[in-house]
Scaffold this motif. Sequence first.
Motif, short mmCIF file in Angstrom:
data_model
loop_
_atom_site.label_atom_id
_atom_site.label_comp_id
_atom_site.label_asym_id
_atom_site.label_seq_id
_atom_site.Cartn_x
_atom_site.Cartn_y
_atom_site.Cartn_z
N VAL A 51 0.84 -1.21 0.00
CA VAL A 51 0.00 0.00 0.00
C VAL A 51 0.87 1.25 0.00
CG1 VAL A 51 -1.57 1.35 1.42
CG2 VAL A 51 -2.02 -1.06 1.05
N VAL A 52 1.86 1.28 0.92
CA VAL A 52 2.70 2.47 1.02
C VAL A 52 3.47 2.70 -0.28
CG1 VAL A 52 4.68 3.45 2.19
CG2 VAL A 52 2.89 2.35 3.52
N LEU A 53 4.12 1.64 -0.76
CA LEU A 53 4.90 1.78 -2.00
C LEU A 53 3.98 2.10 -3.17
CD1 LEU A 53 7.56 -1.03 -1.60
CD2 LEU A 53 7.80 1.40 -1.25
N GLY A 54 2.79 1.51 -3.16
CA GLY A 54 1.85 1.78 -4.24
C GLY A 54 1.47 3.24 -4.30
N ILE A 55 1.21 3.84 -3.12
CA ILE A 55 0.86 5.27 -3.09
C ILE A 55 2.01 6.10 -3.62
CG2 ILE A 55 0.40 7.20 -1.54
CD1 ILE A 55 -1.23 5.33 0.19
N ARG A 56 3.25 5.76 -3.20
CA ARG A 56 4.41 6.51 -3.68
C ARG A 56 4.56 6.38 -5.19
NH1 ARG A 56 9.35 7.13 -0.07
NH2 ARG A 56 10.39 6.61 -2.01
N ILE A 57 4.38 5.14 -5.68
CA ILE A 57 4.52 4.92 -7.12
C ILE A 57 3.50 5.77 -7.88
CG2 ILE A 57 4.19 3.21 -8.95
CD1 ILE A 57 5.39 1.15 -7.02
N ASN B 252 4.48 9.49 -7.79
CA ASN B 252 5.58 9.76 -8.71
C ASN B 252 5.13 9.65 -10.16
OD1 ASN B 252 7.58 10.40 -6.91
ND2 ASN B 252 8.21 8.27 -6.61
N ALA B 253 4.27 8.64 -10.42
CA ALA B 253 3.77 8.47 -11.79
C ALA B 253 2.97 9.70 -12.21
CB ALA B 253 2.92 7.22 -11.89
N ALA B 254 2.20 10.27 -11.25
CA ALA B 254 1.42 11.47 -11.58
C ALA B 254 2.35 12.63 -11.90
CB ALA B 254 0.51 11.82 -10.41
N ALA B 255 3.47 12.76 -11.12
CA ALA B 255 4.43 13.83 -11.38
C ALA B 255 5.07 13.65 -12.75
CB ALA B 255 5.50 13.84 -10.29
N ILE B 256 5.40 12.39 -13.07
CA ILE B 256 6.00 12.10 -14.39
C ILE B 256 5.02 12.47 -15.50
CG2 ILE B 256 6.78 10.23 -15.88
CD1 ILE B 256 7.76 8.84 -13.29
N ARG B 257 3.77 12.11 -15.29
CA ARG B 257 2.74 12.42 -16.28
C ARG B 257 2.64 13.93 -16.50
NH1 ARG B 257 -2.37 11.96 -13.61
NH2 ARG B 257 -2.01 14.19 -13.40
N ARG B 258 2.69 14.69 -15.40
CA ARG B 258 2.62 16.16 -15.53
C ARG B 258 3.81 16.68 -16.34
NH1 ARG B 258 0.27 15.92 -10.43
NH2 ARG B 258 2.25 16.03 -9.35
N HIS B 259 4.99 16.06 -16.11
CA HIS B 259 6.18 16.48 -16.85
C HIS B 259 6.03 16.21 -18.34
CE1 HIS B 259 9.36 18.07 -14.43
NE2 HIS B 259 9.05 17.26 -13.45
N VAL B 260 5.56 14.97 -18.63
CA VAL B 260 5.56 14.51 -20.03
C VAL B 260 4.45 15.18 -20.82
CG1 VAL B 260 5.28 12.50 -21.52
CG2 VAL B 260 6.66 12.33 -19.44
N ASP C 248 5.98 13.54 0.04
CA ASP C 248 7.40 13.26 -0.14
C ASP C 248 7.61 12.00 -0.96
OD1 ASP C 248 7.81 15.41 1.37
OD2 ASP C 248 8.29 14.34 3.21
N ALA C 249 6.81 11.85 -2.00
CA ALA C 249 6.93 10.62 -2.79
C ALA C 249 8.32 10.51 -3.39
CB ALA C 249 5.88 10.59 -3.88
N LEU C 250 8.89 11.66 -3.77
CA LEU C 250 10.23 11.62 -4.34
C LEU C 250 11.23 11.61 -3.20
CD1 LEU C 250 11.91 11.65 -6.87
CD2 LEU C 250 11.96 14.13 -6.74
N ASP C 251 12.21 10.70 -3.32
CA ASP C 251 13.21 10.57 -2.28
C ASP C 251 13.88 11.93 -2.05
OD1 ASP C 251 15.20 9.60 -0.58
OD2 ASP C 251 15.04 7.64 -1.57
N PRO C 252 13.83 12.46 -0.82
CA PRO C 252 14.44 13.77 -0.55
C PRO C 252 15.94 13.77 -0.84
CG PRO C 252 13.09 13.05 1.29
CD PRO C 252 13.17 11.89 0.37
N ALA C 253 16.53 12.57 -0.88
CA ALA C 253 17.97 12.48 -1.13
C ALA C 253 18.33 13.08 -2.48
CB ALA C 253 18.41 11.02 -1.07
N TYR C 254 17.41 12.98 -3.44
CA TYR C 254 17.69 13.55 -4.77
C TYR C 254 17.87 15.07 -4.65
CZ TYR C 254 16.65 9.27 -7.31
OH TYR C 254 16.69 8.02 -7.81
N ALA C 255 16.96 15.70 -3.90
CA ALA C 255 17.05 17.15 -3.73
C ALA C 255 18.33 17.52 -3.00
CB ALA C 255 15.83 17.65 -2.96
#
Lengths: 110, 310
Positions: A90-96, A99-107, B24-31
């Motif tokens: 669950v935790v890793l899934g939320i992070r993924i 991050n995927a949403a941030a990547i999508r915004r970038h792309v 903080d989904a992105l590892d703060p270490a990158y920053a």
Amino acid sequence: MIPALALALGVVLGLFLHPTVPDALQPYLPIAVVAALDAVFGAVRAQLDGIFDDRVFVVSFVSNVLVAALVVFMGDQLGVGGQLSTGVVVVLGIRIFTNAAAIRRHVFHA
Amino acid sequence: MSDRLVTPERVDGSMSLLVDMMGDALDPAYADAARRRAAGPEDRPAPAKGRLGPLARAVVLLVLFGLLTGVAAAQVRGRANASGAARRALLADVQRQTTATDRLSRQVDQLRTAVAQARDTGLGDGARGRALAAQLSALELSTGQTKVTGPGLLVTLNDAQDPSTTTGNGRGGQLGDGRIYDRDLQDVVNALWAAGAEAISVNGQRLTALTAIRSAGEAILVDFRPLSPPYRLSAVGDVDAMQPAFADSATARRFTTYTSLYGLGFATQRVDRLSLPAATPPELRSARDANTASTASTTKPTVAPTGGTP
């Protein structure tokens, strides 16, 4: 381009070489994959943010995989392995997803 | 990191776990690494000879990641195939055995017809033979040894939709109040006999004087075969007399009350043509064929001593 090719090469190797995984490690493999996926998504996002750092990537990848496997291993010893793997997923899934949403915004800029 | 420590207390302080996870989904270490790089470009030495460059390191790691994923996927697929194969084999087994059972029961039907025909021809055309045949068929009818068709009642009993439904009197009730038990089935069957039914079957199991309706665990057994709800009781008889008699019976009235109290399924229906199968023939335990019995009685004395000496 080269990273994508490397990824595909790894998948093909894993699917066709069929390396035998020791029985004791088998339950931790899926969790390790999810943890690694989190590190990879974080790396892609960092790359797009322009702050990618290979050393951070390597360290976060290895530590993610080891910690996730360790947490599930501890859970197995304590009799809560299933619940802990759910928690890790669950935790890793939320992070993924974040991050995927941030990547999508970038792309797509959307 | 330090700037996060001095942030003012948030209103949703106790929810920081979820907020942190999303924020903080992105590892703060990158920053941190980026900040360090910006502070001093010479902070990191160029890769020494024999060590991997940044791109190579990422590539190696990605191959590793792909390998991990591929192996995990292959493992899962292998396991699914193994369990799927076992399941398919079991299913095929079940189907084969069901077909075999069907074939055997068809054979039983054919042989029964052949036996009946042979018996009728054996009884002959004489008056005595015909009387015996008539007596036999009447007996077969009453003992459930032949198939039967005719008008009758179809009574359907079913468990309540939610078996945990309570009596509604506020005491909480017992679990299982909404279930049909073996004694319920017995009561309804007895009421149908009393109402004038001539032949009854429950879910295709013909009832005879020797058929037991009992329960084993949660399942109701009729003639030692487990049945599952809904229970359909087919009763052949004089419908015009049977229907009011059954509807007026204490059992039927009780079940009508249960329907409103517990939500049990209970319905009676007139059917113009019901078709009941024959019952399984009774097992002979002590009776022997006269011809073989005579030989057995002659051999018995010679066998008994040898069996008794040790």
